[in-house]
Design a protein around this motif. Structure first.
Motif, short mmCIF file in Angstrom:
data_model
loop_
_atom_site.label_atom_id
_atom_site.label_comp_id
_atom_site.label_asym_id
_atom_site.label_seq_id
_atom_site.Cartn_x
_atom_site.Cartn_y
_atom_site.Cartn_z
N TYR A 80 -3.05 -3.83 -6.47
CA TYR A 80 -1.65 -3.50 -6.23
C TYR A 80 -1.39 -3.48 -4.73
O TYR A 80 -2.23 -3.06 -3.95
CB TYR A 80 -1.34 -2.11 -6.82
CG TYR A 80 0.08 -1.65 -6.58
CD1 TYR A 80 1.14 -2.27 -7.23
CD2 TYR A 80 0.34 -0.60 -5.72
CE1 TYR A 80 2.43 -1.85 -7.01
CE2 TYR A 80 1.64 -0.17 -5.49
CZ TYR A 80 2.70 -0.81 -6.14
OH TYR A 80 3.96 -0.40 -5.91
N VAL A 81 -0.25 -4.01 -4.37
CA VAL A 81 0.16 -3.96 -2.96
C VAL A 81 1.45 -3.15 -2.89
O VAL A 81 2.41 -3.43 -3.59
CB VAL A 81 0.38 -5.37 -2.40
CG1 VAL A 81 0.80 -5.28 -0.94
CG2 VAL A 81 -0.87 -6.21 -2.53
N PHE A 82 1.45 -2.12 -2.08
CA PHE A 82 2.63 -1.29 -1.92
C PHE A 82 3.74 -2.08 -1.25
O PHE A 82 3.48 -2.87 -0.35
CB PHE A 82 2.32 -0.06 -1.06
CG PHE A 82 1.51 0.96 -1.75
CD1 PHE A 82 2.07 2.11 -2.27
CD2 PHE A 82 0.14 0.77 -1.90
CE1 PHE A 82 1.30 3.05 -2.91
CE2 PHE A 82 -0.64 1.71 -2.55
CZ PHE A 82 -0.04 2.86 -3.05
N PRO A 83 4.97 -1.88 -1.69
CA PRO A 83 6.07 -2.54 -0.97
C PRO A 83 6.17 -1.94 0.44
O PRO A 83 5.83 -0.77 0.66
CB PRO A 83 7.30 -2.19 -1.82
CG PRO A 83 6.89 -1.04 -2.67
CD PRO A 83 5.41 -1.09 -2.83
N ASP A 84 6.57 -2.74 1.37
CA ASP A 84 6.76 -2.32 2.77
C ASP A 84 5.48 -1.79 3.37
O ASP A 84 5.50 -0.85 4.17
CB ASP A 84 7.86 -1.24 2.88
CG ASP A 84 9.15 -1.69 2.22
OD1 ASP A 84 9.43 -2.90 2.30
OD2 ASP A 84 9.83 -0.84 1.62
N THR A 104 -2.63 -4.78 10.92
CA THR A 104 -2.68 -3.52 11.64
C THR A 104 -2.33 -2.40 10.67
O THR A 104 -1.23 -2.39 10.12
CB THR A 104 -1.68 -3.51 12.81
OG1 THR A 104 -1.87 -4.72 13.54
CG2 THR A 104 -1.91 -2.31 13.70
N PRO A 105 -3.30 -1.51 10.42
CA PRO A 105 -3.02 -0.44 9.47
C PRO A 105 -1.91 0.46 9.97
O PRO A 105 -1.72 0.65 11.18
CB PRO A 105 -4.33 0.33 9.39
CG PRO A 105 -5.34 -0.52 10.06
CD PRO A 105 -4.61 -1.39 11.03
N GLY A 106 -1.17 1.00 9.04
CA GLY A 106 -0.10 1.91 9.43
C GLY A 106 -0.30 3.26 8.80
O GLY A 106 -1.40 3.62 8.39
N ARG A 107 0.77 4.01 8.74
CA ARG A 107 0.72 5.30 8.08
C ARG A 107 1.45 5.19 6.74
O ARG A 107 2.44 4.49 6.65
CB ARG A 107 1.37 6.36 8.95
CG ARG A 107 0.51 6.71 10.13
CD ARG A 107 1.06 7.86 10.93
NE ARG A 107 0.15 8.18 11.99
CZ ARG A 107 -0.91 8.95 11.83
NH1 ARG A 107 -1.17 9.48 10.66
NH2 ARG A 107 -1.73 9.20 12.83
N PRO A 108 0.95 5.86 5.75
CA PRO A 108 1.60 5.75 4.45
C PRO A 108 2.93 6.49 4.45
O PRO A 108 3.06 7.53 5.10
CB PRO A 108 0.60 6.41 3.51
CG PRO A 108 -0.16 7.35 4.37
CD PRO A 108 -0.20 6.76 5.74
N PRO A 109 3.91 5.96 3.73
CA PRO A 109 5.17 6.69 3.60
C PRO A 109 4.95 7.87 2.66
O PRO A 109 3.94 7.94 1.97
CB PRO A 109 6.09 5.65 2.97
CG PRO A 109 5.17 4.73 2.22
CD PRO A 109 3.87 4.74 2.97
N ALA A 110 5.88 8.78 2.65
CA ALA A 110 5.78 9.91 1.74
C ALA A 110 5.81 9.37 0.32
O ALA A 110 6.61 8.51 -0.01
CB ALA A 110 6.95 10.85 1.97
#
Lengths: 584, 302
Positions: A279-283, A340-346
């Motif tokens: 699964y790939v998270f949107p955004d 580039t890894p980011g931070r997960p949204p809530a």
């Protein structure tokens, strides 16, 4: 002349046979390294699980709350569930003590199977829960986030294998921080005992009480040996938040799964190296980089990915802000991308799927009841608009219970053949042996593998009646009887928890017989055990009240044990389970 | 030739070859099976090493069989050298296999593929070490008792086969301890051993095709030995040439004789020397004696 010819033939036959055999051996030689198929798993030592916090706070199960850890067999995704059936994806931020879960943590059946091989010195997976529970008995707080040292890391650092654990992070203001711990330190000894894994260290710390002083032998980043003294304290309430914040580092926004033999065959992969994207998270960074469902990740920053655990470890080892180089197979082609890894949204929290009582059962497959998803249901279930598929109404018996299906899963395809209607579903499942099923669960896609009958997902044949146990109608009450809560009426069913399962497996260890009975919850369970003079209970989950009642009846309780029931009995016999201790 | 004390020793001596073949076949099957089942690259490579050993033995037997064939019109000197050609052909094949073992082993290490063998692989290697040692002891004992230095030498030589099995033991135990590169490393070591063995075999065969004098027979030593054998006859051996025709040693002995003797006397001397010398050889030998008159009197009248 012809006679002579035959003579020569005979003389030449010997070397030709030996040469042919040599060639055969050479072929085998080549296979041994690459062939990862049948039986290979049993030779591989499972990597211990993930980063987590060694320290307990309050008892993990608040009395009366009936909180239950459901290790969501299969799929390598662990989910926390409370009694209302809310699914909390990723397991972060739940009201669950301070167990930190990584999204890629290999939990559930994957490790259950490794346990089957009997090679894991400590029951991993379950072990984790057990450790947590054991650690939960004390409120000693250390404030370290530690990780096991992998073989590769150990070699780089010139350490012997299975030596030390690495400090991943130090929670500010914690006793460990005050004692001078820094991230990157390697703990060699804890309380004068050498530690080689998180579990060993957790065991030691769990025996401690707040206020005690623990001596650590540490190699710091200057490669110097130091000894540090930590005065354990009571756990602060902020600990969970710290853990959540840490887990947020290096977020790619994708779910990965291990590739098993059935997947390899059905998805037409060349080998089983790497992990498959479920699964790939949107955004998410991964989505933006063009990673899609079904891609196989092969290397991360040049390191070969062997399984999800190792992938998560490598990912966690990286610096959050640095781009990561991923080599992957995208739609059958090799490519390399930088993310580039980011931070997960809530987390919005997925809408739960509650099967309705009036729902019509239209078919059954491998031990579960299924029906066609109608569009209104799809909307209610929070599935993406326009989803068509087969919804799982009830997961009743193996193999469905074993491979990780859950009620509410929406089957969208089998072996890449879409199943929008029940007709196509029946067509796809007909004569099926070994299938990779695309499902949607809580708004996310993932793969579930259904092994051919009589085989595990790794392609190893299941042991048929090599249990050495005979089924009897009723086991005579005796002190050497061990009871196991099971989710299905047979020996290979996974262990169950009090709230969800009502089968009780009674094994008489003396004459190797077993019986399976129905049993209720709470007092009924306690009575059933007491009547059978059982003094040992193994289960996956138990409410605090029942646990107290059982302890009052002098019944030893092993909770948090996940895996096939028979295997847990073997582990119990081998003395590898840790009993629950209350009070203290 | 069997000038041994006990009949049993003679039987033992005769059986060395058979024991070697049977032992090798057994080891190949054992190591091959355990190597594949136990998933050890090293052990499979070791099985291939044993195959190479067996092939060397088979080549020797072929040599004996072929050279035993009658000479005929088309091949007036017999088939003695066929053995070497067979040896070279087989070696070419083994080179390919050894190269593959090396390549695959190195790639396994470089790519960091995990090869974690099962403990049964250790047993395969340990058994192979034991069998090898027993075979060595038997050959050594039989060789000593039967007074056959060549067999003793061969026994010592074949004892080095044990090194490959020892490497495998280290490889598997190392892998079990967590050094996953150890098993392929052992395979690479075994591959190198196969290479070395092939190289020696090829070299030997090639040199034999060039009629190089055999190792055990240097010209000076032979001259000395032969001269002492015929001390009582009033002649002197001028030169000895020797070459191998498969298993057979082909001697050409040049003898100085007084130029006054008759042809009949000359033939007698030839026969005598042939009997004495051939009777003393360990290997089957063919002897050609040529007579040369004393040099000072042999000057051909102008």
């Amino acid at each position: 002349m012809s006679l002579k010819k035959y003579e020569n033939l005979e003389v030449l036959l010997a070397p030709v046979i030996v040469l042919a055999f040599t060639g055969l051996l050479a072929v085998m030689y080549g296979w041994v390294g690459t062939m990862n198929s049948v039986g290979a798993e049993t030779r591989e030592v499972p990597e211990p699980a993930e980063t987590r916090i060694v320290a307990g706070t309050a008892p993990a199960l608040p009395p009366g709350d009936g909180l239950n850890i459901d290790t969501g067999i299969g799929g390598n995704m662990m989910q926390l569930r409370d009694v209302n059936g809310n699914i909390i994806p990723g397991g972060i931020g739940g009201n669950q003590g301070n167990i930190q879960l990584n999204q890629f943590a290999p939990m559930g059946i994957g490790l259950g199977q490794m346990q089957l091989t009997g090679e894991a010195p400590i029951p991993s997976g379950i072990g984790n829960d057990q450790m947590q529970l054991a650690a939960g008995m004390t409120s000693a707080y250390l404030g370290l986030e530690v990780a096991d040292i992998s073989g590769v890391m150990a070699r780089q650092m010139g350490l012997p294998n299975n030596t030390g654990v690495m400090v991943h992070d130090v929670i500010p203001g914690s006793p460990a921080a005050k004692a001078g711990f820094a991230a990157g330190d390697i703990i060699l000894k804890c309380d004068l005992r050498p530690v080689g894994s998180i579990d060993q260290m957790a065991k030691i710390i769990s025996m401690m009480q707040p206020g005690e002083v623990v001596k650590f032998a540490v190699i710091n980043h200057d490669n110097k040996r130091r000894s540090l003294h930590v005065k354990l304290s009571d756990g602060p309430t902020g600990i969970r938040q710290a853990a959540v914040k840490k887990a947020a580092r290096s977020w790619l926004g994708l779910d990965v799964q291990n590739i098993d033999l059935v997947m390899k065959e059905q998805l037409g992969l060349a080998d089983r190296n790497g992990v498959i994207v479920g699964y790939v998270f949107p955004d998410s960074p991964a989505g933006a980089a063009g990673i899609g469902v079904g891609d196989v990740l092969r290397r991360i920053n040049g390191v070969h990915i062997t399984d999800t655990g190792q992938f998560a470890k490598v990912l966690a080892g990286g610096n959050g802000a640095q781009p990561i180089e991923l080599a992957l197979i995208h739609q059958g082609r090799n490519s390399v991308i930088r993310v580039t890894p980011g931070r997960p949204p809530a987390e919005p929290g997925a809408t739960p799927v509650i099967p309705k009582a009036e729902m019509l059962i239209e078919g059954s497959w491998i031990g579960m009841d299924v029906s066609e998803l109608n569009p209104t249901e799809a909307k209610e279930s929070g599935l993406p608009r326009g989803t068509r598929g087969i919804i799982v109404n009830d997961v009743e018996s193996p193999p469905a219970t074993m491979v990780g299906f859950m009620t509410g899963d929406c089957i969208t395809a089998i072996n890449s053949v879409p199943t929008p209607t029940i007709k196509q579903f029946v067509q796809a499942t007909k004569g099926q042996s070994g299938a990779v099923v695309d499902i949607l669960r809580g708004n996310r896609h993932m793969y579930v593998t259904v092994p051919p009958p009589g085989f595990t997902q790794q392609g190893t044949p299941m042991r048929q009646n090599t249990t050495g146990l005979n089924q009897v109608a009723m086991v005579k009450p005796a002190p050497e009887v061990v009871a196991v809560l099971v989710s299905g009426p047979d020996l290979n069913s996974p262990t169950g928890s009090e709230q969800w399962q009502s089968n009780l497996l009674l094994v008489n260890l003396r004459n190797n017989s077993y019986a399976i009975t129905q049993v209720g919850q709470g007092e009924q369970l306690v009575d059933a055990l007491h009547n059978n003079r059982v003094n040992t209970l193994i289960c996956a989950g138990l409410s605090q009240q029942t646990a107290q009642m059982l302890t009052a009846h002098q019944i030893e309780v092993y909770t948090g044990v996940v895996g096939p029931a028979l295997e847990t009995v073997h582990l119990y016999k081998a003395g590898q389970l840790v009993a629950l201790r209350l009070g203290g | 030739m069997a000038n041994v004390k006990y009949k049993a020793c003679d039987n033992c001596f005769q059986a060395v070859g058979k024991v070697n073949i049977v032992g090798n076949i057994f080891m190949i099957v054992l190591k091959g099976f355990l190597g594949v089942v136990g998933g050890s690259k090293g052990l499979i490579a070791d099985a291939i090493h044993s195959c190479a050993d067996l092939l060397a033995t088979i080549v020797m037997i072929i040599g004996i069989k072929i050279s035993g064939q009658e000479k005929n019109e088309r091949y007036p000197y017999g088939y003695g050298k066929a053995e070497h050609i067979v040896a070279i052909v087989i070696c070419l094949f083994l080179y390919v296999i050894a190269a593959y073992i090396l390549y695959d082993g190195v790639m396994t290490i470089v790519e960091g593929r995990m090869v974690i063998p099962c403990t049964v692989a250790v047993w395969g290697a340990v058994f192979s070490i034991l069998i090898n040692e027993l075979m060595f002891r038997q050959a050594l004992c039989a060789g000593t008792k039967a007074n056959s230095p060549s067999m003793v030498a061969k026994a010592w030589e074949s004892r080095t086969d044990v090194y490959s099995s020892i490497a495998v033991v280290f490889g598997v135990i190392g892998a079990k301890m967590g050094f996953h590169f150890m098993d392929p490393l052992a395979a690479v070591v075994v591959g190198l051993m196969i290479f070395r063995m092939c190289f020696e075999m090829t070299q030997e065969a090639a040199l034999a095709l060039l009629d190089k004098a055999p190792e055990e027979a240097s010209r000076v030593a032979l001259l000395d030995r032969f001269n002492t054998l015929i001390e009582d006859i009033a002649v002197e051996i001028r030169d000895v040439k020797v070459r191998e025709l498969g298993a057979i040693l082909d001697f050409v002995v040049e003898v100085k004789v007084p130029d006054c003797i008759t042809v009949q006397e000359g033939e007698k001397i030839k026969q005598l020397i042939a009997e004495r010398v051939a009777g003393q050889q360990e290997r089957e030998s063919v002897l050609t004696v040529r007579l040369y008159p004393f040099e000072n009197q042999a000057a051909v009248p102008a």
